[in-house]
Motif scaffolding. Structure first.
Motif, PDB file in Angstrom:
ATOM      1  N   LEU A  38       0.773  -1.183   0.011  1.00 37.89           N
ATOM      2  CA  LEU A  38       0.002  -0.053  -0.093  1.00 37.89           C
ATOM      3  C   LEU A  38       1.000   1.093  -0.039  1.00 37.89           C
ATOM      4  N   VAL A  39       1.115   1.819  -1.043  1.00 38.82           N
ATOM      5  CA  VAL A  39       2.005   2.982  -1.326  1.00 38.82           C
ATOM      6  C   VAL A  39       3.324   2.491  -1.125  1.00 38.82           C
ATOM      7  N   GLN A  40       4.033   2.773   0.070  1.00 43.06           N
ATOM      8  CA  GLN A  40       5.336   2.530   0.295  1.00 43.06           C
ATOM      9  C   GLN A  40       5.271   1.538   1.712  1.00 43.06           C
ATOM     10  N   LYS A  41       4.267   0.747   2.026  1.00 43.50           N
ATOM     11  CA  LYS A  41       4.102  -0.073   3.069  1.00 43.50           C
ATOM     12  C   LYS A  41       3.870  -1.324   2.883  1.00 43.50           C
ATOM     13  N   PHE A  42       4.443  -2.438   3.541  1.00 42.38           N
ATOM     14  CA  PHE A  42       3.843  -3.912   3.447  1.00 42.38           C
ATOM     15  C   PHE A  42       2.885  -3.968   4.339  1.00 42.38           C
ATOM     16  N   VAL A  43       1.794  -4.522   3.902  1.00 42.43           N
ATOM     17  CA  VAL A  43       0.914  -4.617   4.946  1.00 42.43           C
ATOM     18  C   VAL A  43      -0.002  -5.900   4.905  1.00 42.43           C
ATOM     19  N   LYS A  44      -0.532  -6.376   5.802  1.00 41.39           N
ATOM     20  CA  LYS A  44      -1.310  -7.690   6.087  1.00 41.39           C
ATOM     21  C   LYS A  44      -2.886  -7.441   5.576  1.00 41.39           C
ATOM     22  N   ALA A  45      -3.278  -8.258   4.767  1.00 44.47           N
ATOM     23  CA  ALA A  45      -4.917  -8.064   4.498  1.00 44.47           C
ATOM     24  C   ALA A  45      -5.487  -9.522   4.357  1.00 44.47           C
ATOM     25  N   GLU A  46      -6.750  -9.378   4.659  1.00 49.33           N
ATOM     26  CA  GLU A  46      -7.567 -10.579   4.677  1.00 49.33           C
ATOM     27  C   GLU A  46      -8.622 -10.427   3.551  1.00 49.33           C
ATOM     28  N   VAL A  47      -8.552 -11.518   2.626  1.00 49.86           N
ATOM     29  CA  VAL A  47      -9.521 -11.486   1.649  1.00 49.86           C
ATOM     30  C   VAL A  47     -11.002 -11.420   1.885  1.00 49.86           C
ATOM     31  N   VAL A  48     -11.841 -10.495   1.600  1.00 53.39           N
ATOM     32  CA  VAL A  48     -13.352 -10.486   1.901  1.00 53.39           C
ATOM     33  C   VAL A  48     -13.801 -11.212   0.739  1.00 53.39           C
ATOM     34  N   ASP A  49     -13.601 -10.641  -0.522  1.00 52.74           N
ATOM     35  CA  ASP A  49     -14.191 -11.217  -1.662  1.00 52.74           C
ATOM     36  C   ASP A  49     -13.431 -11.307  -2.872  1.00 52.74           C
ATOM     37  N   LEU A  50     -13.667 -11.984  -3.970  1.00 52.81           N
ATOM     38  CA  LEU A  50     -12.943 -12.039  -5.148  1.00 52.81           C
ATOM     39  C   LEU A  50     -13.628 -11.593  -6.241  1.00 52.81           C
ATOM     40  N   ILE A  51     -13.540 -10.625  -7.096  1.00 55.35           N
ATOM     41  CA  ILE A  51     -14.033 -10.121  -8.067  1.00 55.35           C
ATOM     42  C   ILE A  51     -13.432 -10.488  -9.556  1.00 55.35           C
ATOM     43  N   PRO A  52     -14.123 -11.447 -10.150  1.00 58.69           N
ATOM     44  CA  PRO A  52     -13.423 -11.878 -11.224  1.00 58.69           C
ATOM     45  C   PRO A  52     -13.092 -10.902 -12.350  1.00 58.69           C
ATOM     46  N   SER A  53     -14.142  -9.995 -12.443  1.00 64.69           N
ATOM     47  CA  SER A  53     -13.786  -8.876 -13.601  1.00 64.69           C
ATOM     48  C   SER A  53     -14.180  -7.343 -13.288  1.00 64.69           C
ATOM     49  N   MET A  54     -13.191  -6.440 -13.061  1.00 60.39           N
ATOM     50  CA  MET A  54     -13.544  -5.245 -12.382  1.00 60.39           C
ATOM     51  C   MET A  54     -12.587  -4.424 -13.480  1.00 60.39           C
ATOM     52  N   LYS A  55     -13.325  -3.103 -13.513  1.00 60.55           N
ATOM     53  CA  LYS A  55     -12.829  -1.859 -14.276  1.00 60.55           C
ATOM     54  C   LYS A  55     -12.602  -0.830 -13.175  1.00 60.55           C
ATOM     55  N   ALA A  56     -11.401  -0.572 -12.864  1.00 66.40           N
ATOM     56  CA  ALA A  56     -11.110   0.339 -11.858  1.00 66.40           C
ATOM     57  C   ALA A  56     -10.279   1.449 -11.993  1.00 66.40           C
ATOM     58  N   VAL A  57     -10.244   2.625 -11.479  1.00 70.33           N
ATOM     59  CA  VAL A  57      -9.325   3.590 -11.507  1.00 70.33           C
ATOM     60  C   VAL A  57      -8.610   3.901 -10.492  1.00 70.33           C
ATOM     61  N   LEU A  58      -7.209   4.353 -10.370  1.00 71.33           N
ATOM     62  CA  LEU A  58      -6.439   4.529  -9.041  1.00 71.33           C
ATOM     63  C   LEU A  58      -6.758   6.051  -8.986  1.00 71.33           C
ATOM     64  N   LEU A  59      -7.239   6.728  -7.921  1.00 73.22           N
ATOM     65  CA  LEU A  59      -7.339   7.945  -7.653  1.00 73.22           C
ATOM     66  C   LEU A  59      -6.518   8.640  -6.725  1.00 73.22           C
ATOM     67  N   SER A  60      -5.702   9.592  -6.896  1.00 69.29           N
ATOM     68  CA  SER A  60      -4.794  10.428  -6.054  1.00 69.29           C
ATOM     69  C   SER A  60      -5.894  11.639  -5.623  1.00 69.29           C
ATOM     70  N   PHE A  61      -6.277  11.736  -4.378  1.00 67.44           N
ATOM     71  CA  PHE A  61      -7.075  12.695  -3.727  1.00 67.44           C
ATOM     72  C   PHE A  61      -6.531  14.121  -3.790  1.00 67.44           C
ATOM     73  N   GLU A  62      -6.935  15.224  -3.966  1.00 68.43           N
ATOM     74  CA  GLU A  62      -6.294  16.556  -3.833  1.00 68.43           C
ATOM     75  C   GLU A  62      -6.238  16.918  -2.333  1.00 68.43           C
ATOM     76  N   ASP A  63      -5.204  17.331  -1.802  1.00 64.97           N
ATOM     77  CA  ASP A  63      -5.003  17.911  -0.490  1.00 64.97           C
ATOM     78  C   ASP A  63      -4.915  16.569   0.477  1.00 64.97           C
TER      79      ASP A  63
END
Length: 158
Positions: A38-63
């Protein structure tokens, strides 16, 4: 969202190079633990659900600092006028508002992704959050770090 010159083997010695990203996603199921970036950190994550096909955008929020950059489904991004954006109009650099929650946040699109994804609970500095995880963020299955034991190097004096 990648770590520059990250030495994955150093941080995750039990990780197989072939069992990261999309190849590992095929083997995962809900409640599995994965290691991700996650950015510049190694983190532990627990899978909640799997999404076979997704169109997503990476957003960088102002401020907001880059730790808040986030992948969101493309249909939650709108023009600042709140008008819908056709999927073929999405492109990096476009300023949008994010409708993922009750507040509207202005953001720039950094990247676009289409393919399988994971919704996961991430643990960052004792805080839990649910995020969309794309294959490039997955470092492998989570293996708890082992603590080094101090060795006692006392020598008998003769």
């Amino acid at each position: 969202m990648s770590l520059v010159n990250a030495d994955i083997q150093k941080h995750y010695p039990n990780a197989s190079r072939s069992k990261v990203g999309e190849s590992l996603m095929k083997e995962l199921s809900p409640n599995d633990l994965i290691a991700c970036q996650l950015v510049q950190k190694f983190v532990k994550a627990e899978v909640v659900d799997l999404i076979p096909s997704m169109k997503a955008v990476l957003l960088s929020f102002e401020d907001f600092p880059s730790i808040y950059d986030e992948w969101v489904p493309h249909d939650r991004a709108r023009f600042p006028s709140a008008a819908e954006i056709a999927p073929d109009e999405l492109r990096p650099g476009l300023t949008v508002i994010d409708l993922s929650n009750s507040n509207e946040y202005r953001a720039k699109i950094l990247s676009i992704y289409e393919g399988p994804a994971i919704r996961a609970k991430l643990t960052v500095s004792q805080h839990e959050m649910t995020r969309l995880i794309v294959p490039s963020m997955i470092l492998g299955r989570y293996v708890p770090p082992t603590r080094k034991r101090k060795t006692n190097n006392q020598h008998a004096i003769e």
